[in-house]
Design an enzyme around this catalytic site. Structure first.
Site, PDB file in Angstrom:
ATOM      1  N   LYS A 244      -7.344   1.718  -2.325  1.00  0.00           N
ATOM      2  CA  LYS A 244      -6.813   1.246  -1.035  1.00  0.00           C
ATOM      3  C   LYS A 244      -6.812   2.386   0.001  1.00  0.00           C
ATOM      4  O   LYS A 244      -7.109   2.163   1.180  1.00  0.00           O
ATOM      5  CB  LYS A 244      -5.393   0.695  -1.226  1.00  0.00           C
ATOM      6  CG  LYS A 244      -4.672   0.315   0.051  1.00  0.00           C
ATOM      7  CD  LYS A 244      -5.288  -0.883   0.779  1.00  0.00           C
ATOM      8  CE  LYS A 244      -4.554  -1.138   2.094  1.00  0.00           C
ATOM      9  NZ  LYS A 244      -5.088  -2.276   2.838  1.00  0.00           N
TER      10      LYS A 244
ATOM     11  N   SER B 151       0.871  -1.187   0.000  1.00  0.00           N
ATOM     12  CA  SER B 151       0.000   0.000   0.000  1.00  0.00           C
ATOM     13  C   SER B 151       0.901   1.228   0.000  1.00  0.00           C
ATOM     14  O   SER B 151       1.560   1.508   1.013  1.00  0.00           O
ATOM     15  CB  SER B 151      -0.875   0.034   1.251  1.00  0.00           C
ATOM     16  OG  SER B 151      -1.548  -1.176   1.427  1.00  0.00           O
TER      17      SER B 151
ATOM     18  N   LYS C  69       0.925   5.575   8.193  1.00  0.00           N
ATOM     19  CA  LYS C  69       1.403   5.797   6.816  1.00  0.00           C
ATOM     20  C   LYS C  69       0.214   5.953   5.872  1.00  0.00           C
ATOM     21  O   LYS C  69       0.157   6.877   5.057  1.00  0.00           O
ATOM     22  CB  LYS C  69       2.294   4.617   6.426  1.00  0.00           C
ATOM     23  CG  LYS C  69       2.763   4.551   4.998  1.00  0.00           C
ATOM     24  CD  LYS C  69       2.195   3.434   4.146  1.00  0.00           C
ATOM     25  CE  LYS C  69       2.001   2.076   4.710  1.00  0.00           C
ATOM     26  NZ  LYS C  69       1.320   1.123   3.852  1.00  0.00           N
TER      27      LYS C  69
HETATM   28  N1  LIG Z   1      -0.624  -6.444   7.884  1.00  0.00           N
HETATM   29  C1  LIG Z   1      -1.813  -6.249   7.328  1.00  0.00           C
HETATM   30  O1  LIG Z   1      -2.870  -6.618   7.897  1.00  0.00           O
HETATM   31  C2  LIG Z   1      -1.919  -5.569   5.971  1.00  0.00           C
HETATM   32  C3  LIG Z   1      -3.150  -5.639   5.301  1.00  0.00           C
HETATM   33  C4  LIG Z   1      -3.263  -5.061   4.042  1.00  0.00           C
HETATM   34  C5  LIG Z   1      -2.193  -4.392   3.487  1.00  0.00           C
HETATM   35  N2  LIG Z   1      -1.000  -4.297   4.167  1.00  0.00           N
HETATM   36  C6  LIG Z   1       0.107  -3.581   3.523  1.00  0.00           C
HETATM   37  O2  LIG Z   1       1.004  -4.572   3.058  1.00  0.00           O
HETATM   38  C7  LIG Z   1       2.356  -4.076   3.115  1.00  0.00           C
HETATM   39  C8  LIG Z   1       3.203  -5.016   3.956  1.00  0.00           C
HETATM   40  O3  LIG Z   1       2.630  -5.082   5.253  1.00  0.00           O
HETATM   41  P1  LIG Z   1       3.068  -6.193   6.323  1.00  0.00           P
HETATM   42  O4  LIG Z   1       2.101  -6.072   7.454  1.00  0.00           O
HETATM   43  O5  LIG Z   1       3.281  -7.499   5.666  1.00  0.00           O
HETATM   44  O6  LIG Z   1       4.468  -5.557   6.792  1.00  0.00           O
HETATM   45  P2  LIG Z   1       5.702  -6.308   7.471  1.00  0.00           P
HETATM   46  O7  LIG Z   1       6.519  -5.241   8.075  1.00  0.00           O
HETATM   47  O8  LIG Z   1       5.219  -7.440   8.315  1.00  0.00           O
HETATM   48  O9  LIG Z   1       6.476  -6.960   6.205  1.00  0.00           O
HETATM   49  C9  LIG Z   1       7.227  -6.224   5.311  1.00  0.00           C
HETATM   50  C10 LIG Z   1       8.447  -7.073   4.962  1.00  0.00           C
HETATM   51  O10 LIG Z   1       9.186  -6.429   3.914  1.00  0.00           O
HETATM   52  C11 LIG Z   1      10.553  -6.663   4.160  1.00  0.00           C
HETATM   53  N3  LIG Z   1      11.314  -5.670   3.394  1.00  0.00           N
HETATM   54  C12 LIG Z   1      11.250  -4.321   3.485  1.00  0.00           C
HETATM   55  N4  LIG Z   1      12.091  -3.757   2.589  1.00  0.00           N
HETATM   56  C13 LIG Z   1      12.684  -4.772   1.924  1.00  0.00           C
HETATM   57  C14 LIG Z   1      13.657  -4.827   0.906  1.00  0.00           C
HETATM   58  N5  LIG Z   1      14.184  -3.712   0.390  1.00  0.00           N
HETATM   59  N6  LIG Z   1      14.040  -6.034   0.456  1.00  0.00           N
HETATM   60  C15 LIG Z   1      13.520  -7.179   0.994  1.00  0.00           C
HETATM   61  N7  LIG Z   1      12.598  -7.182   1.969  1.00  0.00           N
HETATM   62  C16 LIG Z   1      12.196  -5.995   2.436  1.00  0.00           C
HETATM   63  C17 LIG Z   1      10.698  -6.550   5.664  1.00  0.00           C
HETATM   64  O11 LIG Z   1      11.873  -7.183   6.122  1.00  0.00           O
HETATM   65  C18 LIG Z   1       9.419  -7.249   6.126  1.00  0.00           C
HETATM   66  O12 LIG Z   1       9.606  -8.629   6.363  1.00  0.00           O
HETATM   67  C19 LIG Z   1       2.251  -2.647   3.670  1.00  0.00           C
HETATM   68  O13 LIG Z   1       2.236  -1.717   2.615  1.00  0.00           O
HETATM   69  C20 LIG Z   1       0.934  -2.665   4.406  1.00  0.00           C
HETATM   70  O14 LIG Z   1       0.374  -1.361   4.522  1.00  0.00           O
HETATM   71  C21 LIG Z   1      -0.838  -4.897   5.389  1.00  0.00           C
END
Ligand SMILES: NC(=O)c1ccc[n+]([C@@H]2O[C@H](COP(=O)([O-])OP(=O)(O)OC[C@H]3O[C@@H](n4cnc5c(N)ncnc54)[C@H](O)[C@@H]3O)[C@@H](O)[C@H]2O)c1
Length: 294
Positions: free
Chosen positions: A171, A96, A239
């Protein structure tokens, strides 16, 4: 069968990559924290050692990282996808991020021979685990058609909503509705408790009427038990509310409830709750009502 590189194996990316592997695709996963690839390997995928290793031979690169600068780094960095993947690769960004950043990245992608779909998701960790996500897709219709079987492996409601950036705009609207809904449920819960009502029973009956929602359904246990392990971190919702308020301002529309909830999310962060699930907005209502918040 598609060769997929999956970058970002966090709360959401992890189960999504596993579903793609379970659907018979060849999945190489990469995360900065290598231990996050364990479940993917157990599902028959591969733990890539680097982004370069992950994108080797990939037809599709999926990205699921936290924020706009993270996606920019993954795509445009010196060791990024535009440098390392084969020209023609389809990139699906599930993260997102800001709609304007997505549009710029899609233009950059086109200029160097790649195609980019923005495909942010909703449904939370439960939606990702159950392959029941809502996926709002922006980009070219042809690319959407190619990606549809992959979307179907991780989602239940998959809709092409328009050109590049549209998925992110939808979104942002989603995040406004969700935050306002969590805030409303939180206020209702504190109100009910003040009257000594059986809150479990109350939330059950509310869930069957017009007040029912996916938020109420998915978050009521967290709220009733005050267990706020994420889930969706307040930091990430902060964010997203920044995206909502900036995009609304840019469009010249007024979102008073969105602005208020953005402030309440910011307050939760300022009080040290940024790492908790967004259902912990309840703690903010308790603070405002003069209650002790452990
Ligand atoms: N958690 C939720 O319920 C949810 C629901 C819908 C959307 N989202 C969106 O999905 C996205 C991810 O959310 P999440 O909760 O999984 O976050 P998270 O922090 O659990 O996971 C993100 C992952 O990306 C990895 N990462 C970051 N930069 C990187 C890079 N340059 N190279 C390799 N790996 C990298 C991190 O190490 C981490 O494991 C966000 O944009 C969030 O807003 C989350």
């Amino acid at each position: 069968m598609t060769n997929i590189a999956f970058i970002g194996l966090g709360i959401m990316g992890n189960p999504m990559a596993v579903h793609l592997a379970n659907a018979g695709h060849v999945v190489a996963g990469f995360d900065r924290s290598p231990e996050r690839a364990v479940a993917l390997v157990e599902a028959g995928g591969r733990a890539a050692e680097s982004l370069a290793d992950a994108v080797k031979g990939a037809d599709v690169v999926c990205v699921m990282v936290p924020d706009s600068p993270d996606v920019e780094a993954v795509l445009t960095g010196e060791e990024g996808v535009f440098q390392l993947a084969e020209t023609g690769t389809l990139i699906i960004d599930f993260s997102s991020i800001r709609p304007d950043v997505t549009q710029r990245l899609a233009e950059q992608a086109r200029a160097v021979g790649f195609r980019l779909l923005d495909a942010p998701v909703s449904g939370g960790e439960a939606g990702a685990r159950n392959a029941a996500l809502s996926i709002m897709v922006g980009g070219e219709a042809d690319d959407f058609a190619i990606a549809k079987p992959l979307f179907d492996a991780v989602g239940k409601t998959v809709v092409h909503v328009g050109p590049s950036g549209s998925g992110q705009t939808v979104k942002a609207a989603n995040q406004l509705i969700v935050a306002a809904n969590i805030q409303a449920v939180s206020e209702a819960l504190v109100f009910l408790e003040a009257y000594g009502v059986d809150t479990k029973a109350a939330l059950e009956v509310l869930g069957g009427g017009l007040a029912g929602s996916a938020v109420l359904q998915q978050k009521k246990e967290n709220m009733l038990s005050r267990s706020f392990q994420p889930g969706f971190r307040i930091d990430l919702h902060h964010k997203d509310m920044g995206i909502v308020t900036a995009a609304a301002r840019e469009a010249g529309v007024v979102v008073p409830l969105g602005a208020l909830v953005a402030q309440l999310v910011a307050s939760a962060r300022a009080n040290g709750d940024g790492g908790l699930d967004h259902s912990a907005l309840l703690r903010g209502v308790e603070r405002l009502s003069g209650k002790d918040v452990a």
